[in-house]
Design an enzyme around this catalytic site. Structure first.
Site, PDB file in Angstrom:
ATOM      1  N   TRP A  87       0.824  -1.207   0.000  1.00  0.00           N
ATOM      2  CA  TRP A  87       0.000   0.000   0.000  1.00  0.00           C
ATOM      3  C   TRP A  87       0.861   1.261   0.000  1.00  0.00           C
ATOM      4  O   TRP A  87       1.810   1.378   0.767  1.00  0.00           O
ATOM      5  CB  TRP A  87      -0.901   0.037   1.212  1.00  0.00           C
ATOM      6  CG  TRP A  87      -1.948  -1.011   1.381  1.00  0.00           C
ATOM      7  CD1 TRP A  87      -2.605  -1.299   2.549  1.00  0.00           C
ATOM      8  CD2 TRP A  87      -2.521  -1.892   0.395  1.00  0.00           C
ATOM      9  NE1 TRP A  87      -3.532  -2.290   2.346  1.00  0.00           N
ATOM     10  CE2 TRP A  87      -3.500  -2.681   1.029  1.00  0.00           C
ATOM     11  CE3 TRP A  87      -2.282  -2.098  -0.976  1.00  0.00           C
ATOM     12  CZ2 TRP A  87      -4.250  -3.639   0.350  1.00  0.00           C
ATOM     13  CZ3 TRP A  87      -3.020  -3.066  -1.645  1.00  0.00           C
ATOM     14  CH2 TRP A  87      -3.987  -3.809  -0.995  1.00  0.00           C
ATOM     15  N   ASN A 202      -6.878  -0.309  -4.906  1.00  0.00           N
ATOM     16  CA  ASN A 202      -7.048  -1.706  -4.545  1.00  0.00           C
ATOM     17  C   ASN A 202      -8.511  -2.099  -4.701  1.00  0.00           C
ATOM     18  O   ASN A 202      -9.378  -1.579  -4.008  1.00  0.00           O
ATOM     19  CB  ASN A 202      -6.607  -1.955  -3.098  1.00  0.00           C
ATOM     20  CG  ASN A 202      -6.899  -3.374  -2.648  1.00  0.00           C
ATOM     21  OD1 ASN A 202      -6.505  -4.331  -3.301  1.00  0.00           O
ATOM     22  ND2 ASN A 202      -7.614  -3.512  -1.537  1.00  0.00           N
ATOM     23  N   GLU A 203      -8.775  -2.978  -5.655  1.00  0.00           N
ATOM     24  CA  GLU A 203     -10.103  -3.539  -5.918  1.00  0.00           C
ATOM     25  C   GLU A 203     -11.186  -2.470  -6.090  1.00  0.00           C
ATOM     26  O   GLU A 203     -12.189  -2.444  -5.358  1.00  0.00           O
ATOM     27  CB  GLU A 203     -10.485  -4.544  -4.825  1.00  0.00           C
ATOM     28  CG  GLU A 203      -9.501  -5.715  -4.741  1.00  0.00           C
ATOM     29  CD  GLU A 203      -9.937  -6.819  -3.796  1.00  0.00           C
ATOM     30  OE1 GLU A 203     -10.839  -6.577  -2.966  1.00  0.00           O
ATOM     31  OE2 GLU A 203      -9.380  -7.932  -3.887  1.00  0.00           O
ATOM     32  N   TYR A 283     -10.277 -15.464  -5.623  1.00  0.00           N
ATOM     33  CA  TYR A 283     -10.686 -16.004  -4.330  1.00  0.00           C
ATOM     34  C   TYR A 283     -11.959 -16.837  -4.482  1.00  0.00           C
ATOM     35  O   TYR A 283     -13.027 -16.452  -3.998  1.00  0.00           O
ATOM     36  CB  TYR A 283     -10.926 -14.876  -3.333  1.00  0.00           C
ATOM     37  CG  TYR A 283      -9.693 -14.123  -2.925  1.00  0.00           C
ATOM     38  CD1 TYR A 283      -8.701 -14.738  -2.162  1.00  0.00           C
ATOM     39  CD2 TYR A 283      -9.501 -12.792  -3.302  1.00  0.00           C
ATOM     40  CE1 TYR A 283      -7.556 -14.046  -1.781  1.00  0.00           C
ATOM     41  CE2 TYR A 283      -8.362 -12.096  -2.926  1.00  0.00           C
ATOM     42  CZ  TYR A 283      -7.398 -12.726  -2.167  1.00  0.00           C
ATOM     43  OH  TYR A 283      -6.264 -12.039  -1.793  1.00  0.00           O
ATOM     44  N   GLU A 323      -3.580 -10.908  -6.465  1.00  0.00           N
ATOM     45  CA  GLU A 323      -3.902 -11.524  -5.175  1.00  0.00           C
ATOM     46  C   GLU A 323      -4.520 -12.898  -5.407  1.00  0.00           C
ATOM     47  O   GLU A 323      -5.336 -13.067  -6.314  1.00  0.00           O
ATOM     48  CB  GLU A 323      -4.921 -10.691  -4.379  1.00  0.00           C
ATOM     49  CG  GLU A 323      -4.438  -9.369  -3.843  1.00  0.00           C
ATOM     50  CD  GLU A 323      -5.496  -8.699  -2.967  1.00  0.00           C
ATOM     51  OE1 GLU A 323      -6.363  -9.425  -2.418  1.00  0.00           O
ATOM     52  OE2 GLU A 323      -5.474  -7.465  -2.842  1.00  0.00           O
TER      53      GLU A 323
END
Length: 414
Positions: A87, A202-203, A283, A323
């Site tokens: 980050w 992020n996302e 995921y 990820e």
């Protein structure tokens, strides 16, 4: 215990030496660039295995805990891991990087400086993300709250993408980041080849506009801005990879139903000229909790294969799996199940890379050091534990190393 104490002491001494003597790169590596569907480093295709460590700047803010960064990076090099994603934000709250719009905590910034300097010293490339979609560590919500406190008519986190003041806050943060002079290396971030690239967010998600048009417009504006202040580094979106209206068949067959209202579009978002490479996450345990293990593994392979196919044929850009992991709190979890997820992921990445395809590497979520219990979660991995999963990670690193002309391919499993 004595052995661990010695390792920690050694790491502290190394960290102190890095600070006191200045930092020199572990190699002559230059900037990572892009040519077609491949990354290029020093004139050769670049493939790499890597990991996430979002906590680097946070832990490095305190000089007494900087040894954790050194220790994790040293362990990463033992396993031939050469990219870390982290980050570049902490908006408001404890140990904030950005205390208020345009106001930064120098001590926290020096923590990020240290992480970059250590990565440089040990030959690890970095992908740094500018802001979070979620309220963890501030994120979009904090930006909108800052604007609201000035009297702006904002009521939703999704106003982040359209409110002029909020957008300017974001641009100001980007400009501050790329022009930062590292207090250890004395190099501006925009001139630092250790940084492989940036991610817009992020996302990113925008539930206010499920069509994806709002998010695509924001990404286009911000990607062009990033390139205007930093022309040397690669840029990606930070997306999870959910398909949108531009790919109706993929959207139906691959997306979890809940993802169809998130306002993202893998194809449209990554076709933007200023975006250099595609980003996806994986995921299946979280997205499809009601499926059995075999079905989730099949979906994992299909998810990766379809995105790689689209990166090759439609986007014509490299792809990084930013990820992935296997939660240990999944009902019925076993170590063998986690190993199967890592094997399936790495096999798919390697098959593409070996053929000169767009798969550049996979970054698992996430690495912590011994004793970092406050960062431990169902996805965390300690490299020094030498689990079967870590052995699989190491093997993938060495196989990709063989493709790029480094290391040797093991004849037997580690």
């Amino acid at each position: 215990m004595k052995c661990l104490c010695f390792v920690v002491l050694l790491a502290i001494l190394i960290a102190q030496n890095s600070s006191d003597l200045g930092v020199k790169s572990a190699s002559s590596d230059g900037f990572v660039s892009r040519k077609g569907v491949q990354f290029i480093l020093n004139g050769k295709p670049f493939y790499a295995n890597g990991f996430n460590a979002y906590w680097l700047a946070y832990e490095a803010t305190d000089s007494t805990t900087r040894f954790k960064i050194t220790y994790v990076f040293q362990n990463a090099t033992i396993h031939d891991l050469t990219i870390v994603r982290t980050w570049g934000f902490r908006d408001g709250g404890y140990r904030a990087l950005q205390i208020a719009p345009g106001v930064y905590d120098e001590k926290t910034f020096q923590g990020l400086d240290f992480a970059i300097a250590e990565a440089k010293r040990l030959g690890i490339k970095m992908i740094i993300t500018f802001v979070n979609n979620y309220s963890d560590f501030g994120g979009r919500k904090q930006y909108v709250d800052w604007a609201k406190n000035t009297g702006q008519n904002v009521s939703s986190d999704d106003d982040f993408y359209t409110n002029p003041l909020v957008k300017q806050y974001y641009k100001n943060h980007v400009k501050t980041m790329v022009n930062r002079v590292n207090t250890f290396t004395k190099v501006e971030y925009k001139d630092e080849p250790t940084i492989m690239g940036w991610e817009l967010m992020n996302e990113p998600q925008c539930r206010a506009d499920p069509s994806g048009k709002t998010l695509t417009a924001w990404m286009n504006e911000m990607a062009l801005y990033v390139k205007s202040v930093d022309s040397k580094h690669l840029l990606s979106t930070g997306l999870e990879g959910f398909y949108g209206d531009s790919s109706p068949q993929r959207k139906t067959s691959l997306n979890p139903v809940a993802a169809n209202v998130l306002g993202t579009d893998f194809i449209a978002n990554h076709k933007l000229d200023a975006i250099d490479f595609a980003s996806i996450h994986s995921y299946p345990d979280l997205w499809f909790p009601n499926l059995d293990e075999k079905s989730r593994l099949n979906l994992l392979r299909k998810w990766l294969e379809c995105h790689l196919e689209d990166a090759q044929n439609i986007l014509k850009k490299p792809l990084i799996l930013g990820e992935f992991g296997k939660p240990t709190n999944t009902p019925g979890y076993t170590q063998a199940q986690r190993d199967a997820v890592f094997n399936a992921t790495f096999d798919t990445i390697y098959e593409s890379a070996e053929k000169g395809g767009p798969a550049a590497g996979a970054l698992f979520w996430h690495v912590i050091s011994d004793g970092m219990n406050n960062f431990k979660d169902p996805l965390s991995i300690v490299l020094s534990e030498n689990s079967t999963t870590v052995n699989i990670i190491t093997e993938e690193s060495r196989k990709l190393g063989l493709i790029r002309g480094k290391g040797k391919l093991s004849k037997t499993k580690i």
